[in-house]
Design a protein around this motif. Structure first.
Motif, PDB file in Angstrom:
ATOM      1  N   LEU A 207       0.831  -1.203   0.000  1.00  0.00           N
ATOM      2  CA  LEU A 207       0.000   0.000   0.000  1.00  0.00           C
ATOM      3  C   LEU A 207       0.867   1.255   0.000  1.00  0.00           C
ATOM      4  O   LEU A 207       0.586   2.214  -0.739  1.00  0.00           O
ATOM      5  CB  LEU A 207      -0.924  -0.010   1.214  1.00  0.00           C
ATOM      6  N   LEU A 208       1.928   1.263   0.803  1.00  0.00           N
ATOM      7  CA  LEU A 208       2.800   2.433   0.835  1.00  0.00           C
ATOM      8  C   LEU A 208       3.450   2.662  -0.527  1.00  0.00           C
ATOM      9  O   LEU A 208       3.551   3.806  -0.997  1.00  0.00           O
ATOM     10  CB  LEU A 208       3.866   2.253   1.911  1.00  0.00           C
ATOM     11  N   GLU A 209       3.888   1.586  -1.185  1.00  0.00           N
ATOM     12  CA  GLU A 209       4.463   1.718  -2.531  1.00  0.00           C
ATOM     13  C   GLU A 209       3.480   2.386  -3.483  1.00  0.00           C
ATOM     14  O   GLU A 209       3.844   3.273  -4.267  1.00  0.00           O
ATOM     15  CB  GLU A 209       4.833   0.333  -3.073  1.00  0.00           C
ATOM     16  N   GLN A 210       2.222   1.953  -3.423  1.00  0.00           N
ATOM     17  CA  GLN A 210       1.195   2.532  -4.301  1.00  0.00           C
ATOM     18  C   GLN A 210       0.968   4.007  -3.993  1.00  0.00           C
ATOM     19  O   GLN A 210       0.795   4.830  -4.907  1.00  0.00           O
ATOM     20  CB  GLN A 210      -0.103   1.743  -4.133  1.00  0.00           C
ATOM     21  N   LEU A 211       0.971   4.341  -2.716  1.00  0.00           N
ATOM     22  CA  LEU A 211       0.686   5.718  -2.319  1.00  0.00           C
ATOM     23  C   LEU A 211       1.799   6.687  -2.732  1.00  0.00           C
ATOM     24  O   LEU A 211       1.520   7.832  -3.132  1.00  0.00           O
ATOM     25  CB  LEU A 211       0.501   5.794  -0.799  1.00  0.00           C
ATOM     26  N   VAL A 212       3.062   6.253  -2.660  1.00  0.00           N
ATOM     27  CA  VAL A 212       4.166   7.185  -2.932  1.00  0.00           C
ATOM     28  C   VAL A 212       4.624   7.142  -4.384  1.00  0.00           C
ATOM     29  O   VAL A 212       5.493   7.937  -4.764  1.00  0.00           O
ATOM     30  CB  VAL A 212       5.364   6.916  -1.996  1.00  0.00           C
ATOM     31  N   THR A 213       4.058   6.248  -5.184  1.00  0.00           N
ATOM     32  CA  THR A 213       4.487   6.132  -6.586  1.00  0.00           C
ATOM     33  C   THR A 213       4.452   7.464  -7.330  1.00  0.00           C
ATOM     34  O   THR A 213       5.391   7.784  -8.084  1.00  0.00           O
ATOM     35  CB  THR A 213       3.635   5.082  -7.317  1.00  0.00           C
ATOM     36  N   PRO A 214       3.409   8.303  -7.170  1.00  0.00           N
ATOM     37  CA  PRO A 214       3.408   9.592  -7.894  1.00  0.00           C
ATOM     38  C   PRO A 214       4.475  10.571  -7.414  1.00  0.00           C
ATOM     39  O   PRO A 214       4.680  11.613  -8.047  1.00  0.00           O
ATOM     40  CB  PRO A 214       1.995  10.149  -7.605  1.00  0.00           C
ATOM     41  N   TYR A 215       5.155  10.254  -6.303  1.00  0.00           N
ATOM     42  CA  TYR A 215       6.064  11.230  -5.709  1.00  0.00           C
ATOM     43  C   TYR A 215       7.489  10.683  -5.571  1.00  0.00           C
ATOM     44  O   TYR A 215       8.252  11.107  -4.704  1.00  0.00           O
ATOM     45  CB  TYR A 215       5.539  11.640  -4.315  1.00  0.00           C
ATOM     46  N   THR A 216       7.859   9.762  -6.433  1.00  0.00           N
ATOM     47  CA  THR A 216       9.172   9.111  -6.294  1.00  0.00           C
ATOM     48  C   THR A 216      10.345  10.039  -6.598  1.00  0.00           C
ATOM     49  O   THR A 216      11.500   9.658  -6.368  1.00  0.00           O
ATOM     50  CB  THR A 216       9.261   7.876  -7.199  1.00  0.00           C
ATOM     51  N   ALA A 217      10.064  11.238  -7.104  1.00  0.00           N
ATOM     52  CA  ALA A 217      11.141  12.211  -7.293  1.00  0.00           C
ATOM     53  C   ALA A 217      11.532  12.864  -5.966  1.00  0.00           C
ATOM     54  O   ALA A 217      12.541  13.564  -5.897  1.00  0.00           O
ATOM     55  CB  ALA A 217      10.716  13.281  -8.300  1.00  0.00           C
ATOM     56  N   MET A 218      10.745  12.598  -4.932  1.00  0.00           N
ATOM     57  CA  MET A 218      11.024  13.182  -3.621  1.00  0.00           C
ATOM     58  C   MET A 218      11.823  12.204  -2.777  1.00  0.00           C
ATOM     59  O   MET A 218      11.516  11.006  -2.724  1.00  0.00           O
ATOM     60  CB  MET A 218       9.713  13.534  -2.903  1.00  0.00           C
ATOM     61  N   SER A 219      12.824  12.715  -2.094  1.00  0.00           N
ATOM     62  CA  SER A 219      13.645  11.879  -1.219  1.00  0.00           C
ATOM     63  C   SER A 219      12.804  11.213  -0.137  1.00  0.00           C
ATOM     64  O   SER A 219      13.018  10.049   0.214  1.00  0.00           O
ATOM     65  CB  SER A 219      14.746  12.738  -0.573  1.00  0.00           C
ATOM     66  N   GLU A 220      11.810  11.931   0.377  1.00  0.00           N
ATOM     67  CA  GLU A 220      11.004  11.409   1.479  1.00  0.00           C
ATOM     68  C   GLU A 220      10.227  10.165   1.094  1.00  0.00           C
ATOM     69  O   GLU A 220       9.960   9.301   1.949  1.00  0.00           O
ATOM     70  CB  GLU A 220      10.048  12.492   1.997  1.00  0.00           C
ATOM     71  N   ALA A 221       9.847  10.042  -0.170  1.00  0.00           N
ATOM     72  CA  ALA A 221       9.124   8.847  -0.609  1.00  0.00           C
ATOM     73  C   ALA A 221       9.989   7.613  -0.400  1.00  0.00           C
ATOM     74  O   ALA A 221       9.521   6.567   0.079  1.00  0.00           O
ATOM     75  CB  ALA A 221       8.722   8.987  -2.077  1.00  0.00           C
ATOM     76  N   HIS A 222      11.239   7.706  -0.726  1.00  0.00           N
ATOM     77  CA  HIS A 222      12.152   6.562  -0.581  1.00  0.00           C
ATOM     78  C   HIS A 222      12.535   6.332   0.882  1.00  0.00           C
ATOM     79  O   HIS A 222      12.763   5.190   1.290  1.00  0.00           O
ATOM     80  CB  HIS A 222      13.375   6.789  -1.460  1.00  0.00           C
TER      81      HIS A 222
END
Length: 607
Positions: A204-219
């Motif tokens: 679920l977390l992977e799905q939620l942050v997918t649109p924001y993978t350019a952000m360090s915080e997503a990773h």
């Protein structure tokens, strides 16, 4: 001194160094993601995002949630009766009737307040399923209520129905201001970390942050979630990506250190970062904590001294330096830093901080240099709490040591004890002070009075028996120790005390031997019990066995009394030179030792 202070400080050294906490809910990963306050998970060990989240969005203000839209519901006689009857039923312990009544009323009136109260009743009764039903209704009736959403998300984590959470969390990320979205992702990760379905939560977390993978915080969020799920390789991969996206991120480097494959890798990770970014305060704190973990106290002290240069009034750094210097044995520096820490808290009170530990160490340092007035001054500042009783007992001991026994007893009399255990502690200290002041008869009376209200207290029984022994009241001593043995058959000290007392008086030696053998079986490495065995063997004429036992005891603990016993055995065996050498060693340790004086007189020996 150094050893004593180590006992005081080691247990709090790391916690003192972890004193940096987020300053407000806007940047607290537990605050806005739907954390439920009924679970203890939020109180877990600080993670890197907790330590540095305040730096991700230091000026982002929390968005005020819209007011709940409450329906216009007339308080009819029927509704009033339902509310009152449900509350009465709940107070009488019938939570089910109360819950059903209020939930039905909420469905009928569409009033979210009634649904909320039904949820509270189910929570109080620890009925999770019923609570979730009421919380769902509460949120349905008040979709704009942040509180309802928080409870709803929290219970979804516990129920593993993660699909329900996805649209809510997606919307929260979409609606978050751009500058606050990174913090929001970390908040969501902390929430998902509580889910029982770890694999589902990570997906679920992977799905939620997918649109924001350019952000360090997503990773970083993915790294934390993977690490919490036991997937160290994925955690390291995500932490590396986060650091590449933002090389100067303290949070990224702290996460990299946290998920490192080997503890040996942590130090170079942090030191390399500090070489590039020496002003990274939180990373330097983490590095200092790593050094403390490795018992590199001098190096850790150096790191905190660097931190203090940039903020001379930082209470976390002052306390850490005070504790570290106390641990190292530099009491002058410890006193200086701890005094500054107490002064700063006095000028700027902070509910999240407590000066008790610092006050106790300052009092200990002062007492060890015989500055009783200073020690009493520090102890007098300890406020009611966990350490209050110990501080008052220490005050009494210091006053007595200074010769003010009456003042010490007044301090003890004024202590408001909490329960029988604390009362017994105060009694024991009063009796101890009376014995030390050569007033054993009064000590005996104090303990005798206390035993009338606590006749089966093992500590009071033991102290009473030992005081009776000093008064040569063997009957009272034996009755008390026999009672203690009956109450606590595994108490080796009771067997030893009775056995030694008989051996010392050279009476009932077979019985004394049996008692000491029992004590030795329970604690074979206790030096005083081994000493007792040597002494009873001496009394029974077994000199070689006595010498062997006493040498063993003295090797375990070179206590003066054990040394006196061993010296007597050697003297009687004709090894007078060895005995005199040993007694001189005892005199050097304790020039006023009564046992040594009495033994020399009795044997007609000199040293």
């Amino acid at each position: 001194m150094k050893k004593t202070l180590a006992i005081v400080t080691l247990s709090t050294l790391l916690s003192a160094c972890a004193g940096v906490t987020p300053g407000n809910d806007a940047t607290n990963p537990d605050a806005a993601a739907g954390a439920v306050s009924t679970t203890p998970a939020a109180a877990a060990t600080a993670s890197p995002e907790q330590i540095t989240s305040r730096k991700l969005a230091p000026r982002v203000m929390p968005v005020k949630p819209p007011e709940e839209h409450l329906p216009s519901v007339a308080l009819s006689k029927e509704l009033l009766f339902k509310i009152l009857s449900s509350e009465i039923a709940f107070q009488r312990g019938n939570w089910q009737s109360a819950y059903v009544t209020l939930l039905g009323a909420a469905q009928q009136t569409r009033d979210p307040r009634l649904a909320r109260r039904a949820a509270e009743m189910a929570l109080s009764a620890k009925q999770a399923n019923e609570a979730l039903v009421a919380i769902r209704l509460w949120r349905e009736l008040a979709p704009d209520s942040d509180e309802a959403t928080q409870y709803y998300l929290g219970f979804i984590m516990l129920s593993n129905n993660l699909a329900e959470a996805r649209p809510i969390l997606e919307k929260r990320l979409q609606d978050a201001p751009a500058q606050a979205r990174g913090v929001m992702m970390l908040q969501i990760q902390r929430l998902l970390a509580r889910a029982q379905d770890k694999a589902g939560a990570f997906t679920l977390l992977e799905q939620l942050v997918t649109p924001y993978t350019a952000m360090s915080e997503a990773h970083l969020a993915l790294a934390q979630q993977a690490f919490g799920s036991g997937n160290s390789i994925r955690a390291q991969e995500e932490a590396k990506i986060a650091l590449n996206l933002k090389p100067d991120s303290e949070l990224a480097i702290l996460t990299s250190a946290q998920v490192a494959p080997d503890s040996k890798d942590v130090e170079p990770i942090l030191t390399d970062f500090l070489k590039k970014y020496p002003g990274s305060r939180e990373v330097r704190v983490a590095y200092a904590r790593t050094l403390i973990d490795q018992k590199k106290y001098e190096q850790a002290r150096s790191q905190f001294e660097i931190l203090l240069k940039s903020d001379k009034q930082d209470v976390t750094t002052l306390l850490a330096l005070g504790l570290l210097n106390a641990q190292i044995g530099d009491t002058r520096a410890a006193e200086r830093y701890l005094t500054s820490y107490v002064d700063q808290l006095g000028q700027h009170p902070n509910e999240a901080r407590d000066n008790t530990q610092a006050l106790l160490i300052l009092a200990q340092i002062a007492a060890d240099r015989n500055d009783t007035d200073a020690a009493l001054k520090w102890l007098a500042q300890v406020e009611p709490g966990d350490a209050y009783l110990d501080a008052q007992l220490r005050r009494a001991q210091l006053l007595s040591k200074r010769g003010d026994l009456n003042g010490a007893r007044r301090v003890l009399a004024e202590i408001e004890t909490n329960g029988e255990h604390e009362k017994a502690q105060v009694t024991q200290v009063e009796a101890q002070l009376l014995r030390e002041s050569n007033r054993p008869q009064e000590a005996f009376k104090v303990l005798e009075t206390a035993l009338k209200t606590q006749p089966e207290n093992p500590d009071l029984l033991y102290d009473y028996a030992m005081t009776a022994e000093k008064l040569n009241n063997l009957t009272a001593m034996e009755i008390a120790l026999r009672k203690l043995i009956a109450l606590a058959p595994e108490n080796q000290q009771a067997y030893n005390a009775l056995g030694y007392s008989l051996a010392e008086r050279n009476i009932r030696l077979p019985e004394a031997l049996a008692l000491i053998q029992k004590a030795l079986a329970l604690a074979p490495q206790d030096p005083f019990i081994v000493d007792s065995m040597g002494w009873v063997q001496y009394r029974m004429g077994n000199l070689n066995e006595a010498e062997s036992r006493l040498r063993n005891a003295y090797g375990l603990l070179p206590d003066p009394e054990i040394g006196v016993h061993l010296g007597e055995v050697l003297w009687v065996k004709g090894q007078k030179t060895d005995a005199q050498k040993l007694w001189r060693e005892v005199r050097q340790k304790d020039p006023q030792n009564d046992a040594l004086k009495n033994t020399l007189i009795r044997l007609g020996a000199s040293i």
